[in-house]
Every structure is written in C-alpha cells, then in structure tokens.
Design a protein around this motif. Sequence first.
Motif, short mmCIF file in Angstrom:
data_model
loop_
_atom_site.label_atom_id
_atom_site.label_comp_id
_atom_site.label_asym_id
_atom_site.label_seq_id
_atom_site.Cartn_x
_atom_site.Cartn_y
_atom_site.Cartn_z
N SER A 140 39.22 -3.30 43.72
CA SER A 140 39.14 -2.97 42.29
C SER A 140 38.89 -1.47 42.12
N GLY A 141 39.54 -0.90 41.13
CA GLY A 141 39.26 0.47 40.72
C GLY A 141 38.50 0.45 39.40
N TYR A 142 37.53 1.36 39.25
CA TYR A 142 36.67 1.38 38.08
C TYR A 142 36.76 2.75 37.40
N ILE A 143 36.91 2.72 36.09
CA ILE A 143 36.90 3.94 35.27
C ILE A 143 35.65 3.90 34.40
N ARG A 144 34.78 4.88 34.57
CA ARG A 144 33.52 4.90 33.82
C ARG A 144 33.76 5.13 32.33
N LEU A 145 33.11 4.32 31.50
CA LEU A 145 33.17 4.48 30.06
C LEU A 145 31.89 5.11 29.50
N PHE A 169 35.31 5.00 40.80
CA PHE A 169 34.90 4.52 42.11
C PHE A 169 35.66 3.24 42.42
N ALA A 170 35.59 2.79 43.68
CA ALA A 170 36.37 1.64 44.13
C ALA A 170 35.47 0.67 44.90
N SER A 171 35.85 -0.61 44.88
CA SER A 171 35.12 -1.63 45.63
C SER A 171 36.11 -2.65 46.15
N TYR A 172 35.63 -3.49 47.08
CA TYR A 172 36.41 -4.66 47.49
C TYR A 172 35.71 -5.90 46.97
N HIS A 173 36.44 -6.99 46.84
CA HIS A 173 35.85 -8.23 46.34
C HIS A 173 36.45 -9.43 47.06
N ILE A 174 35.64 -10.47 47.20
CA ILE A 174 36.08 -11.76 47.72
C ILE A 174 35.51 -12.84 46.82
N GLY A 175 36.23 -13.92 46.66
CA GLY A 175 35.75 -14.97 45.77
C GLY A 175 36.36 -16.32 46.10
N THR A 195 31.24 -8.58 45.26
CA THR A 195 31.87 -7.27 45.38
C THR A 195 30.92 -6.30 46.07
N ASN A 196 31.51 -5.32 46.74
CA ASN A 196 30.71 -4.28 47.40
C ASN A 196 31.44 -2.95 47.27
N GLY A 197 30.73 -1.92 46.87
CA GLY A 197 31.35 -0.63 46.64
C GLY A 197 31.79 0.05 47.92
N MET A 198 32.94 0.73 47.86
CA MET A 198 33.46 1.48 49.00
C MET A 198 33.31 2.98 48.80
#
Length: 222
Positions: A140-145, A169-175, A195-198
Amino acid sequence: MKRLSSIAFCILLAGLTVVNAQTQKRSFSIYADPQISWFTSDTKKFQPNGTVGGFNIGFTADKFFADRYAIYTGVSINNLGGNLKYKEDGYKLETRDSTYNIDAGTNLKLKAQYLAIPVGLKFKTNEIGYLTFFAQVGVSGYIRLKGNAWDEKDNVDKETATDQFNFLFASYHIGAGIEYSLGGQSSVQAGITYTNGMTEAYKAGYGKVSVGSLSLRIGLVF
C-alpha cells in the motif's frame, strides 16, 4: 527497499497477466474496518509506547485472471498513529501553533489521516455451502492528508502537526477472511488484516519510525 522492489515486481507480473487474460470477472467491495495501529522504530533513543484506535474506510476492485485468483486495488481513508516515548532530551515537536522541546520521558500521542492505495493478489477457495474463504497479500502507498499530536506534559491537545509526518510512505499487508453469499455475486465479508511499514512515516528526529496496524475487515461485496 529490495523487499519492496521484489513485491512490486511480482504484482506487476500479475497485472500483466490480467491484461492478457480471457477471464474478465470483476467484483467490488466497500468496507469500514475498525483497527488499532502502533509505531515501529529502529533506534533505542525513543520507543513505541502503545496503540491508538481508528478506522480504514474505502472500496476495492478485484479483477480475476483465473476462477479463484485476482489482482486488486482500491482507495481508502485510513487513520494511523501510535504513542512514542522519548528517552533523551534534544528533540522538537513542530505544530502549527508552536514548537515544543521534548524532554526525556515524554510520551507523544500521534495520529495522521492518509489516502491509502493498496495493490495486491487475492486467492479464494471454492464456495463451501454459502461460505468462501480468501487470503490476500500486497503493498500500500499512503498520501498524508493531516496529522495531530497530543502531549500532556506540554498541554498539547490535538494540535495540528501535519509536517511532522512524511508526505508519502509505504507498507506491506497480509490478510485472510470469509465471505458469506447473499445470492448471486453479492456477499458480506469479514476478516483480519495485518500491515507493517516499510518506509519512514513519522519524523521523530532520529532513526526511522514507521507504522503497523491490525484491522478487522467488515465489508459488502457486489
């Protein structure tokens, strides 16, 4: 970064498979996930000091390139953060209204709102009665608001501290989870996602601080 590149490369290959596949089945889902999140750190100068609650609300689109395998993406509004306890003096908290010197022993509560864009692979079982089980993995990619900070010692009560958070910032996720059929292609969905941040999410003043989370998926598939 090598791990991020490897994951992104695998997802790109899956995407190319989708483009050339004959199967065109699609599904969409909307969800509102209650979650807890926390900071992770690579230094002992400060330490993660507890979780905060929040929600991740959005939608995803699945495009199947085989009967039970899909590539997915979407968009959501995600609220992430945590508590961070400083062990040494000499750091500063920049807010819209003031600048605070952070003393040793100070705990900061921090939360930010992001526009999140996940991309990943989803795997489903055949339907068993009314139930289908699924698993998914991706990045996942995140854009701060916007971002806020709390500090009881300095009487900081939800002050705007957007610039303390990285813009991206970016993270990986499993579900994993289950879907219960409502008839046709509609179903209700429940599951859990880790999720965990990379990459760095918060500018703590030293080292790398990122964000992890654990969320409960509650959604509707149609």
